[in-house]
Write a protein that holds these residues in place. Structure first.
Motif, PDB file in Angstrom:
ATOM      1  N   ALA A 156      -4.559   1.245  -9.346  1.00 23.03           N
ATOM      2  CA  ALA A 156      -4.215   2.336  -8.423  1.00 23.03           C
ATOM      3  C   ALA A 156      -3.923   1.776  -7.033  1.00 23.03           C
ATOM      4  N   TYR A 157      -4.731   0.791  -6.611  1.00 16.88           N
ATOM      5  CA  TYR A 157      -4.515   0.162  -5.312  1.00 16.88           C
ATOM      6  C   TYR A 157      -3.135  -0.505  -5.281  1.00 16.88           C
ATOM      7  N   TRP A 158      -2.810  -1.261  -6.318  1.00 19.32           N
ATOM      8  CA  TRP A 158      -1.545  -1.993  -6.357  1.00 19.32           C
ATOM      9  C   TRP A 158      -0.357  -1.033  -6.306  1.00 19.32           C
ATOM     10  N   GLU A 159      -0.449   0.072  -7.030  1.00 20.72           N
ATOM     11  CA  GLU A 159       0.611   1.090  -6.995  1.00 20.72           C
ATOM     12  C   GLU A 159       0.813   1.615  -5.577  1.00 20.72           C
ATOM     13  N   LEU A 160      -0.303   1.945  -4.912  1.00 14.11           N
ATOM     14  CA  LEU A 160      -0.226   2.475  -3.551  1.00 14.11           C
ATOM     15  C   LEU A 160       0.283   1.402  -2.584  1.00 14.11           C
ATOM     16  N   ARG A 161      -0.118   0.164  -2.796  1.00 11.99           N
ATOM     17  CA  ARG A 161       0.344  -0.945  -1.954  1.00 11.99           C
ATOM     18  C   ARG A 161       1.867  -1.089  -2.057  1.00 11.99           C
ATOM     19  N   LEU A 162       2.403  -1.032  -3.262  1.00 11.21           N
ATOM     20  CA  LEU A 162       3.858  -1.133  -3.435  1.00 11.21           C
ATOM     21  C   LEU A 162       4.564   0.040  -2.756  1.00 11.21           C
ATOM     22  N   GLU A 163       3.988   1.236  -2.877  1.00  7.84           N
ATOM     23  CA  GLU A 163       4.544   2.406  -2.190  1.00  7.84           C
ATOM     24  C   GLU A 163       4.561   2.162  -0.676  1.00  7.84           C
ATOM     25  N   ALA A 164       3.458   1.632  -0.150  1.00  5.07           N
ATOM     26  CA  ALA A 164       3.345   1.364   1.291  1.00  5.07           C
ATOM     27  C   ALA A 164       4.421   0.395   1.744  1.00  5.07           C
ATOM     28  N   LEU A 165       4.633  -0.659   0.972  1.00  7.60           N
ATOM     29  CA  LEU A 165       5.623  -1.677   1.351  1.00  7.60           C
ATOM     30  C   LEU A 165       7.042  -1.112   1.311  1.00  7.60           C
ATOM     31  N   GLN A 166       7.282  -0.133   0.429  1.00 10.09           N
ATOM     32  CA  GLN A 166       8.601   0.505   0.362  1.00 10.09           C
ATOM     33  C   GLN A 166       8.762   1.562   1.451  1.00 10.09           C
ATOM     34  N   GLN A 167       7.741   2.383   1.656  1.00  9.81           N
ATOM     35  CA  GLN A 167       7.817   3.488   2.618  1.00  9.81           C
ATOM     36  C   GLN A 167       7.803   3.017   4.071  1.00  9.81           C
ATOM     37  N   SER A 168       7.033   1.973   4.348  1.00  5.47           N
ATOM     38  CA  SER A 168       6.830   1.517   5.730  1.00  5.47           C
ATOM     39  C   SER A 168       6.975  -0.009   5.831  1.00  5.47           C
ATOM     40  N   PRO A 169       8.162  -0.534   5.536  1.00  8.53           N
ATOM     41  CA  PRO A 169       8.323  -1.997   5.511  1.00  8.53           C
ATOM     42  C   PRO A 169       8.005  -2.667   6.852  1.00  8.53           C
TER      43      PRO A 169
ATOM     44  N   ASN B  15     -11.537  -7.608  10.912  1.00 13.61           N
ATOM     45  CA  ASN B  15     -10.159  -7.144  11.065  1.00 13.61           C
ATOM     46  C   ASN B  15      -9.887  -5.972  10.140  1.00 13.61           C
ATOM     47  N   ILE B  16      -9.062  -5.066  10.631  1.00 15.42           N
ATOM     48  CA  ILE B  16      -8.566  -3.951   9.826  1.00 15.42           C
ATOM     49  C   ILE B  16      -7.183  -4.356   9.335  1.00 15.42           C
ATOM     50  N   PHE B  17      -6.983  -4.255   8.020  1.00 12.50           N
ATOM     51  CA  PHE B  17      -5.706  -4.607   7.385  1.00 12.50           C
ATOM     52  C   PHE B  17      -5.257  -3.493   6.455  1.00 12.50           C
ATOM     53  N   ALA B  18      -3.984  -3.528   6.098  1.00  9.98           N
ATOM     54  CA  ALA B  18      -3.437  -2.725   4.993  1.00  9.98           C
ATOM     55  C   ALA B  18      -3.772  -1.243   5.088  1.00  9.98           C
ATOM     56  N   MET B  19      -3.717  -0.703   6.286  1.00 10.89           N
ATOM     57  CA  MET B  19      -3.974   0.727   6.495  1.00 10.89           C
ATOM     58  C   MET B  19      -2.720   1.491   6.070  1.00 10.89           C
ATOM     59  N   TYR B  20      -2.893   2.467   5.189  1.00 10.42           N
ATOM     60  CA  TYR B  20      -1.749   3.248   4.727  1.00 10.42           C
ATOM     61  C   TYR B  20      -2.227   4.571   4.143  1.00 10.42           C
ATOM     62  N   VAL B  21      -1.467   5.621   4.424  1.00 13.29           N
ATOM     63  CA  VAL B  21      -1.692   6.936   3.819  1.00 13.29           C
ATOM     64  C   VAL B  21      -0.344   7.431   3.293  1.00 13.29           C
ATOM     65  N   SER B  22      -0.325   7.887   2.038  1.00 18.76           N
ATOM     66  CA  SER B  22       0.894   8.419   1.417  1.00 18.76           C
ATOM     67  C   SER B  22       1.449   9.579   2.236  1.00 18.76           C
ATOM     68  N   PRO B  23       2.779   9.699   2.311  1.00 24.23           N
ATOM     69  CA  PRO B  23       3.376  10.785   3.088  1.00 24.23           C
ATOM     70  C   PRO B  23       2.828  12.166   2.727  1.00 24.23           C
ATOM     71  N   GLU B  24       2.563  12.427   1.431  1.00 26.39           N
ATOM     72  CA  GLU B  24       2.090  13.771   1.036  1.00 26.39           C
ATOM     73  C   GLU B  24       0.670  14.056   1.515  1.00 26.39           C
TER      74      GLU B  24
ATOM     75  N   ASP C  69      -8.746  13.096  -7.263  1.00 24.35           N
ATOM     76  CA  ASP C  69      -8.840  11.864  -8.062  1.00 24.35           C
ATOM     77  C   ASP C  69      -7.621  10.940  -7.972  1.00 24.35           C
ATOM     78  N   LYS C  70      -6.688  11.235  -7.076  1.00 19.66           N
ATOM     79  CA  LYS C  70      -5.535  10.347  -6.891  1.00 19.66           C
ATOM     80  C   LYS C  70      -5.716   9.573  -5.584  1.00 19.66           C
ATOM     81  N   LEU C  71      -5.533   8.244  -5.659  1.00 17.15           N
ATOM     82  CA  LEU C  71      -5.625   7.400  -4.470  1.00 17.15           C
ATOM     83  C   LEU C  71      -4.411   7.669  -3.579  1.00 17.15           C
ATOM     84  N   VAL C  72      -4.663   8.164  -2.353  1.00 13.58           N
ATOM     85  CA  VAL C  72      -3.561   8.527  -1.453  1.00 13.58           C
ATOM     86  C   VAL C  72      -3.621   7.774  -0.119  1.00 13.58           C
TER      87      VAL C  72
END
Length: 167
Positions: free
Chosen positions: A13-26, A85-94, A64-67
């Motif tokens: 689930a993390y990896w899916e969200l990470r890929l979304e983050a890299l696409q949505q907010s390069p 350090n704080i890294f990889a901060m991301y929240v899905s657009p929805e 139950d969905k990682l957002v």
């Protein structure tokens, strides 16, 4: 919105969200989507990261969905163990605007406060990301420097604000 410390069983689930983050907010991440999808055994690597001592990755869940996600990582060198350090901060657009980002960040800061050695938390944010900067400032972070042309996406450069929170 529920916030949980992610364990290795959340790696997919993390990896899916990470890929979304890299696409949505390069512009928000040092890693590119193209680099990420070429990694060998990415789920295994995420599992290892999620069990690394001194690394704490929190997830925001909506039904139950990682957002959303954020990682707090304590420095390992003796002279720098007082820093995290704080890294990889991301929240899905929805899920934006529902308090997930603030809840994630507060969870990471609260975790840092429970670790006696940690005295300050650092992060970097793209200088034009006003929403993120406002959230960080609201939670007590202050800019201590700006790195010009920190990232280059295609032909566009992005400056980064380096921010710190003294605990």
């Amino acid at each position: 919105m529920e916030i949980k410390l992610l364990t290795p069983n959340y790696a997919s689930a993390y990896w899916e969200l990470r890929l979304e983050a890299l696409q949505q907010s390069p512009e928000a991440f040092g890693t590119s989507y193209e680099e990420a999808i070429q990694r060998t055994n990415p789920i295994e690597r995420v599992e290892n990261n999620l069990r690394t001592e001194g690394n704490y990755t929190f997830g925001a869940f909506q039904q139950d969905k990682l957002v959303g996600m954020v990682t707090l990582s304590q420095e390992s060198y003796l002279k720098m163990k007082h820093r995290a350090n704080i890294f990889a901060m991301y929240v899905s657009p929805e899920a934006r605007g529902l308090g997930a980002g603030k809840a994630l960040l507060m969870e990471a800061i609260n975790k840092a406060r429970t670790i006696e050695e940690i005295e300050k938390v650092n992060l970097s944010v793209v200088s034009t990301n006003e929403k993120a900067k406002n959230l960080y400032t609201q939670l007590g972070f202050e800019v201590f420097g700006v790195e010009e042309k920190a990232l280059k996406v295609a032909d566009t450069y992005y400056d980064e604000d380096h921010m710190t929170l003294i605990l």
